[in-house]
Design an enzyme around this catalytic site. Structure first.
Site, PDB file in Angstrom:
ATOM      1  CD  GLU A   1      75.202  29.865  17.234  1.00 50.87           C
ATOM      2  OE1 GLU A   1      74.251  30.072  16.611  1.00 50.87           O
ATOM      3  OE2 GLU A   1      75.414  29.472  18.192  1.00 50.87           O
TER       4      GLU A   1
ATOM      5  CG  ASP B   1      72.736  30.576  22.946  1.00 46.85           C
ATOM      6  OD1 ASP B   1      71.467  30.718  22.506  1.00 46.85           O
ATOM      7  OD2 ASP B   1      73.450  30.106  22.043  1.00 46.85           O
ATOM      8  CG  ASP B   2      70.475  26.987  24.113  1.00 48.58           C
ATOM      9  OD1 ASP B   2      69.201  26.774  24.022  1.00 48.58           O
ATOM     10  OD2 ASP B   2      71.101  27.631  23.259  1.00 48.58           O
TER      11      ASP B   2
ATOM     12  CG  HIS C   1      67.426  29.744  22.740  1.00 45.34           C
ATOM     13  ND1 HIS C   1      66.731  29.882  21.894  1.00 45.34           N
ATOM     14  CD2 HIS C   1      68.479  30.225  22.727  1.00 45.34           C
ATOM     15  CE1 HIS C   1      67.298  30.662  20.749  1.00 45.34           C
ATOM     16  NE2 HIS C   1      68.703  30.646  21.312  1.00 45.34           N
TER      17      HIS C   1
ATOM     18  CG  HIS D   1      69.791  32.711  16.560  1.00 48.85           C
ATOM     19  ND1 HIS D   1      68.858  33.411  17.414  1.00 48.85           N
ATOM     20  CD2 HIS D   1      70.442  32.315  17.652  1.00 48.85           C
ATOM     21  CE1 HIS D   1      69.072  33.024  18.602  1.00 48.85           C
ATOM     22  NE2 HIS D   1      69.911  32.172  18.807  1.00 48.85           N
TER      23      HIS D   1
ATOM     24  CG  HIS E   1      70.788  35.165  22.699  1.00 49.61           C
ATOM     25  ND1 HIS E   1      71.772  35.393  21.537  1.00 49.61           N
ATOM     26  CD2 HIS E   1      70.290  33.916  22.443  1.00 49.61           C
ATOM     27  CE1 HIS E   1      71.655  34.230  20.905  1.00 49.61           C
ATOM     28  NE2 HIS E   1      70.780  33.141  21.421  1.00 49.61           N
TER      29      HIS E   1
HETATM   30  N1  HPA Z   1      71.845  29.178  17.465  1.00 53.74           N
HETATM   31  C1  HPA Z   1      70.915  28.714  16.778  1.00 53.74           C
HETATM   32  N2  HPA Z   1      69.625  28.034  16.993  1.00 53.74           N
HETATM   33  C2  HPA Z   1      69.653  27.864  18.527  1.00 53.74           C
HETATM   34  C3  HPA Z   1      70.724  28.355  19.419  1.00 53.74           C
HETATM   35  C4  HPA Z   1      71.880  29.155  18.885  1.00 53.74           C
HETATM   36  O1  HPA Z   1      72.683  29.522  19.593  1.00 53.74           O
HETATM   37  N3  HPA Z   1      70.329  28.107  20.697  1.00 53.74           N
HETATM   38  C5  HPA Z   1      69.195  27.550  20.705  1.00 53.74           C
HETATM   39  N4  HPA Z   1      68.705  27.338  19.220  1.00 53.74           N
HETATM   40 ZN    ZN Z   2      70.529  31.255  20.860  1.00 54.21          ZN
END
Ligand code: HPA
Ligand code: ZN
Length: 313
Positions: A196, A272-273, A18, A193, A16
């Site tokens: 969250e 994640d990012d 991006h 996703h 996971h």
């Molecule tokens: N959630 C939803 N969209 C996203 C995320 C996330 O954690 N990271 C990048 N796009």
């Molecule tokens: Zn994500």
């Protein structure tokens, strides 16, 4: 400097992450100067004042606009390859958001050739491998998702699955049911996703209406004991991103991950990012490590391979 004796200093997969989330401040500023006509401000590591998913995504999508030519996508992907090597990541399934680029007139061939050139170089130089998972942006028109997925069939060997991301509310997974019927017909795996910022019902929909085989985040499963049972019995992995959750206020209680693990769910740890959260994979392990006994940390590392779409681990 990384400590080689830390328990997570061993081979791992990441599931996971991006690619656009790898735009570290120096790359942001390099592309900001290169494409100065865009009139986007430079950043420093302390510039990002986001507090939740929407305010984070506003920054992320601004950063995405800086990615314009083949070399930009190469540089971005190459940066992740370097970080992956530092973080003992030997294999990754990498997210990217096709519509974030095609909606601005950047062709998918530009995006794909930059990414693939970096992945080929990584394989040649280091034997490092990755596959790709394009994500559908929930807040973009469905029509553009269909067009992009049709175009991506030409890159079939690189693509293992299709996912769903961007802000969850008010876009329940069931809106994308027909699209994911097509995805499964193409033989691609499905992830989404969900849970969250959205409720547990979005996780049910991702499983039952989209056929999701992994849930990205999935934190809100803990609100629904029946769903917890389903995830456990069907061994549906959750790709957990601790630093992301902390920075976006998804949870303030870092002990929840061990509770989910202890209930018998298949968890994996992810970044994640990472450029936006200033935390690559090992930092995410470090954040949760006070809550996990050593054998549980080992299991999380094993899960990263088990939950991947590669069949030769
Ligand atoms: N959630 C939803 N969209 C996203 C995320 C996330 O954690 N990271 C990048 N796009
Ligand atoms: Zn994500």
């Amino acid at each position: 400097f990384p400590n080689p004796h830390e328990p997570w200093a061993q081979d791992k997969a990441e599931l996971h992450m991006h690619l656009e989330g790898c735009l570290e401040p120096d790359l942001w500023n390099k592309f900001q100067r290169k494409h100065s006509y865009l009139d986007i401000a430079p950043v420093t590591t302390v510039t990002y004042p986001f507090t939740d998913l929407s305010s984070f995504l506003a920054w992320r999508y601004q950063g995405d606009r800086l990615l314009n030519d083949e070399e930009d996508f190469f540089d971005l992907t190459w940066r992740y390859v370097q970080r992956a090597l530092d973080n003992h990541i030997v294999y990754a399934e990498l997210f990217f958001d096709p519509q974030a680029h095609t909606a601005r007139g950047v062709s998918l061939d530009t995006v794909m050739s930059g990414i693939i050139r970096a992945l080929r170089q990584a394989e040649q130089r280091y034997g490092w491998t990755a596959r790709l998972i394009p994500n559908i942006l929930r807040d973009h028109p469905l029509r553009t998702a269909e067009d992009d997925l049709a175009h991506l069939e030409a890159y079939g060997d690189w693509i293992v699955g299709v996912g769903l991301d961007s802000r969850e509310l008010p876009y329940p997974p069931r809106l994308f049911r027909h699209l994911f019927d097509q995805v499964r017909r193409k033989g691609w795996h499905v992830v989404a996703h969900a849970g969250e910022e959205g409720p547990a019902s979005y996780i049910w929909q991702a499983l039952d209406e989209l056929g999701a085989e992994r849930i990205d985040h999935g934190i809100h499963a803990m609100d629904d004991p029946v769903l917890m049972g389903r995830l456990k019995i069907d061994r549906i992995p959750l790709t957990i991103c601790p630093w992301s959750n902390k920075r976006l206020g998804v949870t303030t209680d870092l002990s929840i991950y061990y509770k989910l693990f202890h209930e018998g769910l298949v968890l994996t740890i992810n970044s994640d990012d990472p450029a936006y959260f200033s935390s690559y994979l090992n930092a995410n392990f470090e954040l949760i490590s006070p809550y996990f006994p050593p054998d549980a940390l080992q299991q999380l590392i094993k899960n990263s391979f088990v939950a991947s779409f590669r069949t030769d681990f």
